[in-house]
Scaffold this motif. Structure first.
Motif, mmCIF file in Angstrom:
data_model
loop_
_atom_site.group_PDB
_atom_site.id
_atom_site.type_symbol
_atom_site.label_atom_id
_atom_site.label_comp_id
_atom_site.label_asym_id
_atom_site.label_seq_id
_atom_site.Cartn_x
_atom_site.Cartn_y
_atom_site.Cartn_z
ATOM 1 N N GLN A 151 32.122 7.367 -36.949
ATOM 2 C CA GLN A 151 32.246 8.798 -37.215
ATOM 3 C C GLN A 151 31.910 9.657 -36.004
ATOM 4 O OE1 GLN A 151 29.673 8.920 -40.589
ATOM 5 N NE2 GLN A 151 31.317 8.382 -41.996
ATOM 6 N N GLY A 152 32.475 9.249 -34.868
ATOM 7 C CA GLY A 152 32.308 10.074 -33.672
ATOM 8 C C GLY A 152 30.915 10.063 -33.067
ATOM 9 N N LYS A 153 30.103 9.092 -33.509
ATOM 10 C CA LYS A 153 28.747 9.009 -32.970
ATOM 11 C C LYS A 153 28.443 7.587 -32.514
ATOM 12 C CE LYS A 153 26.220 10.242 -36.393
ATOM 13 N NZ LYS A 153 25.449 10.829 -37.482
ATOM 14 N N ALA A 154 27.591 7.459 -31.521
ATOM 15 C CA ALA A 154 27.077 6.143 -31.139
ATOM 16 C C ALA A 154 25.597 6.122 -31.489
ATOM 17 C CB ALA A 154 27.273 5.901 -29.651
ATOM 18 N N VAL A 155 25.159 5.042 -32.120
ATOM 19 C CA VAL A 155 23.748 4.888 -32.465
ATOM 20 C C VAL A 155 23.268 3.608 -31.800
ATOM 21 C CG1 VAL A 155 22.057 4.714 -34.325
ATOM 22 C CG2 VAL A 155 24.205 5.940 -34.709
ATOM 23 N N ILE A 156 22.141 3.694 -31.092
ATOM 24 C CA ILE A 156 21.627 2.485 -30.428
ATOM 25 C C ILE A 156 20.177 2.231 -30.821
ATOM 26 C CG2 ILE A 156 23.135 2.793 -28.408
ATOM 27 C CD1 ILE A 156 20.391 3.592 -26.937
ATOM 28 N N ASP A 157 19.759 0.980 -30.638
ATOM 29 C CA ASP A 157 18.335 0.666 -30.601
ATOM 30 C C ASP A 157 17.981 0.675 -29.124
ATOM 31 O OD1 ASP A 157 18.351 0.362 -33.286
ATOM 32 O OD2 ASP A 157 17.916 -1.795 -33.308
ATOM 33 N N ARG A 158 17.137 1.605 -28.737
ATOM 34 C CA ARG A 158 16.794 1.757 -27.327
ATOM 35 C C ARG A 158 15.497 1.011 -27.036
ATOM 36 N NH1 ARG A 158 13.820 4.834 -23.741
ATOM 37 N NH2 ARG A 158 14.987 5.530 -21.911
ATOM 38 N N GLN A 159 15.606 -0.042 -26.249
ATOM 39 C CA GLN A 159 14.432 -0.838 -25.876
ATOM 40 C C GLN A 159 13.482 0.033 -25.055
ATOM 41 O OE1 GLN A 159 14.277 -4.609 -25.919
ATOM 42 N NE2 GLN A 159 12.152 -4.288 -25.325
ATOM 43 N N THR A 160 12.221 0.112 -25.461
ATOM 44 C CA THR A 160 11.249 0.882 -24.683
ATOM 45 C C THR A 160 10.123 -0.047 -24.257
ATOM 46 O OG1 THR A 160 9.859 1.424 -26.582
ATOM 47 C CG2 THR A 160 11.703 2.916 -26.122
ATOM 48 N N ASP A 161 9.172 0.488 -23.485
ATOM 49 C CA ASP A 161 8.047 -0.344 -23.066
ATOM 50 C C ASP A 161 7.166 -0.711 -24.256
ATOM 51 O OD1 ASP A 161 8.973 -0.315 -20.539
ATOM 52 O OD2 ASP A 161 7.544 1.133 -19.759
ATOM 53 N N ASP A 162 7.220 0.062 -25.325
ATOM 54 C CA ASP A 162 6.342 -0.204 -26.463
ATOM 55 C C ASP A 162 7.046 -0.734 -27.695
ATOM 56 O OD1 ASP A 162 4.335 1.229 -24.972
ATOM 57 O OD2 ASP A 162 5.346 3.055 -25.660
ATOM 58 N N GLY A 163 8.355 -0.883 -27.651
ATOM 59 C CA GLY A 163 9.063 -1.320 -28.844
ATOM 60 C C GLY A 163 10.500 -0.861 -28.746
ATOM 61 N N TYR A 164 10.993 -0.168 -29.764
ATOM 62 C CA TYR A 164 12.304 0.432 -29.615
ATOM 63 C C TYR A 164 12.455 1.699 -30.436
ATOM 64 C CZ TYR A 164 13.915 -1.680 -34.035
ATOM 65 O OH TYR A 164 14.070 -2.023 -35.345
ATOM 66 N N ASP A 165 13.363 2.541 -29.972
ATOM 67 C CA ASP A 165 13.672 3.792 -30.643
ATOM 68 C C ASP A 165 15.097 3.709 -31.158
ATOM 69 O OD1 ASP A 165 11.249 4.739 -29.721
ATOM 70 O OD2 ASP A 165 12.112 5.926 -28.093
ATOM 71 N N VAL A 166 15.349 4.306 -32.303
ATOM 72 C CA VAL A 166 16.734 4.452 -32.756
ATOM 73 C C VAL A 166 17.194 5.833 -32.288
ATOM 74 C CG1 VAL A 166 18.310 4.447 -34.717
ATOM 75 C CG2 VAL A 166 16.260 2.987 -34.736
ATOM 76 N N VAL A 167 18.271 5.857 -31.506
ATOM 77 C CA VAL A 167 18.698 7.079 -30.837
ATOM 78 C C VAL A 167 20.194 7.241 -31.048
ATOM 79 C CG1 VAL A 167 18.780 8.253 -28.598
ATOM 80 C CG2 VAL A 167 16.955 6.634 -29.058
ATOM 81 N N GLU A 168 20.657 8.481 -31.230
ATOM 82 C CA GLU A 168 22.097 8.672 -31.407
ATOM 83 C C GLU A 168 22.619 9.830 -30.561
ATOM 84 O OE1 GLU A 168 22.641 9.660 -35.604
ATOM 85 O OE2 GLU A 168 22.637 11.788 -35.052
ATOM 86 N N ALA A 169 23.912 9.790 -30.295
ATOM 87 C CA ALA A 169 24.561 10.874 -29.548
ATOM 88 C C ALA A 169 26.024 10.926 -29.959
ATOM 89 C CB ALA A 169 24.438 10.636 -28.053
ATOM 90 N N PRO A 170 26.618 12.122 -29.849
ATOM 91 C CA PRO A 170 28.046 12.227 -30.160
ATOM 92 C C PRO A 170 28.885 11.604 -29.038
ATOM 93 C CG PRO A 170 27.198 14.337 -29.349
ATOM 94 C CD PRO A 170 26.025 13.423 -29.467
ATOM 95 N N LEU A 171 30.081 11.133 -29.379
ATOM 96 C CA LEU A 171 31.000 10.623 -28.374
ATOM 97 C C LEU A 171 31.731 11.816 -27.746
ATOM 98 C CD1 LEU A 171 32.556 7.609 -30.307
ATOM 99 C CD2 LEU A 171 30.528 7.649 -28.842
ATOM 100 N N PRO A 172 32.214 11.702 -26.541
ATOM 101 C CA PRO A 172 32.045 10.574 -25.635
ATOM 102 C C PRO A 172 30.632 10.508 -25.053
ATOM 103 C CG PRO A 172 33.282 12.358 -24.578
ATOM 104 C CD PRO A 172 33.053 12.772 -25.995
ATOM 105 N N ALA A 173 30.208 9.295 -24.728
ATOM 106 C CA ALA A 173 28.859 9.105 -24.202
ATOM 107 C C ALA A 173 28.850 7.952 -23.207
ATOM 108 C CB ALA A 173 27.900 8.809 -25.353
ATOM 109 N N VAL A 174 27.816 7.920 -22.382
ATOM 110 C CA VAL A 174 27.573 6.779 -21.501
ATOM 111 C C VAL A 174 26.480 5.934 -22.157
ATOM 112 C CG1 VAL A 174 26.757 6.033 -19.223
ATOM 113 C CG2 VAL A 174 28.163 8.106 -19.427
#
Ligand code: FAD
Ligand code: FAD
Lengths: 258, 322
Positions: A151-174
């Protein structure tokens, strides 16, 4: 869904090259060059997206003419076409020059997603993707160990130094991917044969309209020396003669782990 | 002036940021200039107290509620706005998962050179940095051009060192002119990782051999990881793999069991605060990089360790020979 994957060719990490005592750069002549194993995960991530959804994967690389081999490898994995940015004047490019060249090479084309590795195996600056996102005015989703697009969005699990964050952004994205995101496929013989006939467009500095803004002419840094780094220092080493477990428990207690 | 970009948790600077401040204050002294800091989000005001021990004269705080959650583009916009106003000669941040990309964004906005993962800085003309390449195994020396230099400092390149004398820290709160497009990346959930990871390599012997590692991880509230040899053998899934082509972890403690410590593996765990190794070979590279190493058979040592940890947790006395 159109995906662009940025890939770098590097000296084979299985046989790490020698340093040229004169230029202090890794010798790239006479050593095996490979598609950066980190970028294989980027190609794989792109392929998985278009296999689920329709679309095409384009791979782009900037490097010496031989870098076309890295593109061919990605094409053998299943990517549809390639773009090679090469020009003697681009030698000694740093991350920002690379980002400028890639941004210029894809001007006018639209991609829903641009996938990069989190950092290259050899250069390891990790700067190129953020610089590309900034130049293109696109949101950056970095350190992805999981990527979902809908639905025009990318959702990632972002690896961090302490664990991970769930982060999203609209397309287009890098998006930058970590090695943990997937297991990259091995090109099948058929893929290798097909790759030979796939289109690889070659562009030079003047095609990009970047004369004077990238590579040698825009050099912001000059490498003067390189040496192997010292590893972490050794601590206490004990031969296990029955009391090893007790010593380990003491160590764990000292760290307040137990 | 040198501007240090500080990451913080509710106003407490992170360990890596204290390392950056240590490097930055030495650099400021060498350059005969002052050190200022910038931190993001209203809560950063509380950092002034600690910064006073690192020679900081002014703490700039980007004051906007929307900045509380991490957003690389917005944070970089704030830092670049400030830099345009206060005109630093060097901007220096951590090479953490955040610092690296914020500084890369700032460098691009300002069209200034950036050097990542620096371990040493020698100011002057030429301005020379030593930086890590090949995941930290190669050190490269480079001359940087440009009127403003952007640097990130490799984790643990030096130890954080507070100065015994304190400075007066002036606080300057500012509101950067942020745009909606700076907030396109949205944080939904933040999940913490196990503080202990028990990693197993070929030396564990078999898929079943991981039972002892699972048990220890369970006892310590940790997670199990593995080397590529193990995923190649099909003993564990790829998602458990630590290393260059796997996951990178930064736990408080990494327990490497029957892992040789190949560079591609170490890339994945070099950010661990402590490493404990269990290996039969005293010459294995991991032994030379561990804070504590036990030379012995994984299964034998782990069986005894698990029993000992269970005893300690139950408050019973140790049974090992004195
Ligand atoms: C003629 C020529 C010679 C070159 N010689 C060298 C050399 O000797 N050493 C060297 O390190 N580099 C060389 N390069 C490539 C150089 O431009 C690097 O790519 C650039 O410095 C990126 O730095 P990094 O490796 O730190 O990237 P990082 O920011 O660490 O890379 C992160 C990700 O960005 C993408 N990316 C990075 N570089 C490229 C690229 N070139 N093409 C496509 N995607 C990319 C990948 O997805 C990668 O995973 C050469 C380029 C040319 C044209
Ligand atoms: C491009 C590239 C990317 C790579 N990416 C990764 C990666 O992401 N992650 C990764 O881990 N590797 C990676 N590798 C592979 C890496 O080079 C090593 O081959 C791998 O890490 C070795 O795994 P290991 O330590 O389990 O096995 P080995 O190197 O075989 O070591 C086994 C160790 O166990 C010890 N041992 C044996 N028996 C016992 C016993 N009974 N009790 C205690 N100790 C014992 C031995 O002394 C030895 O030190 C990569 C390689 C390349 C070329």
């Amino acid at each position: 869904m159109n995906v662009l994957v940025c890939v770098k060719q590097i000296p084979d990490p299985n046989a790490p090259g020698k340093l040229d005592p004169q230029t202090k750069r890794l010798v790239r002549e006479g050593v095996d060059l490979v598609l950066d194993p980190g970028d294989e995960h980027g190609v794989e991530a792109g392929l998985q997206l278009i296999e689920k959804d329709a679309g095409e994967v384009t791979v782009i690389s900037m490097g010496p003419p031989k870098a076309v081999d890295a593109i061919r490898r990605a094409l053998a994995m299943g990517a549809n076409r390639g773009i090679l940015i090469t020009d003697p004047a681009l030698e000694n490019s740093d991350a920002i020059s690379t980002a400028r060249a890639i941004a210029a090479a894809i001007k006018g084309q639209t991609y829903d997603l641009i996938i990069c590795g989190t950092e290259s195996t050899d250069g390891s600056s990790g700067a190129m993707p953020a610089q590309l996102a900034e130049l293109l005015g696109l949101p950056l989703l970095s350190f992805a160990k999981k990527l979902e697009v809908s639905q025009g969005k990318a959702v990632i699990d972002r690896q961090t130094d302490d664990g991970y964050d769930v982060v999203e952004a609209p397309l287009p994205a890098v998006v930058t991917v970590t090695g943990g995101i997937n297991e990259a496929r091995y090109p099948a013989l058929r893929g290798i044969m097909q790759a030979k006939n796939k289109e690889v467009k070659q562009v030079g500095l003047s095609d990009l309209g970047l004369d004077g803004q990238a590579g040698k002419a825009a050099l912001t840094q000059e490498v003067v020396d390189a040496t192997p780094a010292e590893a972490r220092k050794a601590g206490e080493v004990v031969e296990d003669k029955g009391e090893g477990a007790k010593r380990v428990a003491d160590f764990l207690k000292a760290l307040k782990v137990i | 002036m040198i501007l240090a970009f500080i990451e913080h948790v509710a106003g407490a600077p992170t360990m890596l940021s204290l390392e950056v401040l240590t490097m930055a204050s030495r650099l400021a002294r060498k350059m005969g200039t002052q050190l200022e800091a910038v931190a993001i989000g209203p809560k950063a005001v509380a950092a002034a107290e600690i910064l006073s021990s690192y020679g900081v004269s002014t703490l700039h705080v980007a004051d906007d509620q929307r900045l509380d959650d991490y957003a690389a583009a917005a944070w970089a916009h704030a830092v670049a706005d400030l830099a345009a106003r206060v005109n630093p000669r060097v901007i220096i941040g951590t090479a953490s998962d955040r610092g690296g990309e914020v500084i890369a964004h700032v460098a691009t906005r300002m069209t200034m050179p950036m050097a990542a993962n620096c371990t040493e800085i020698v100011p002057g003309d030429p301005f020379t940095v030593t930086r890590q390449r090949w995941g930290g195994s190669l050190l490269e020396e480079a001359h940087l051009k440009g009127t403003i230099k952007l640097l990130t400092i490799a984790p643990h390149a030096l130890a954080a060192e507070a100065s015994p004398s304190r400075t007066q820290v002036a606080t300057d709160t500012f509101s950067p002119a942020l745009e909606d497009k700076d907030f396109r990346v949205r944080l939904k959930i933040s999940l913490a990782q196990a503080r202990v990871v028990v990693g197993g390599g070929r030396g564990v012997g078999s898929a079943e051999g991981f039972a002892a590692l699972e048990e220890l991880a369970g006892l310590l509230g940790g997670a199990v990881g593995c080397s590529r040899a193990v995923t190649s053998l099909g003993w564990r899934p790829h998602s458990d793999q630590v290393g260059q082509t796997g996951t990178r972890i930064a736990p408080d403690l990494y327990i490497a069991c029957g892992i040789s410590g190949a560079i591609q593996h170490m890339v994945g765990c070099r950010a661990a605060k402590h490493i404990l190794a269990i290996n039969t070979d005293p010459g294995a590279p991991i032994v030379a990089q561990a804070d504590f190493a036990v030379i012995g058979d994984v299964q034998k040592v782990l069986a005894a360790v698990n029993a000992e940890v269970r005893r300690v947790k139950a408050g019973e006395p140790s049974r090992s020979p004195a």
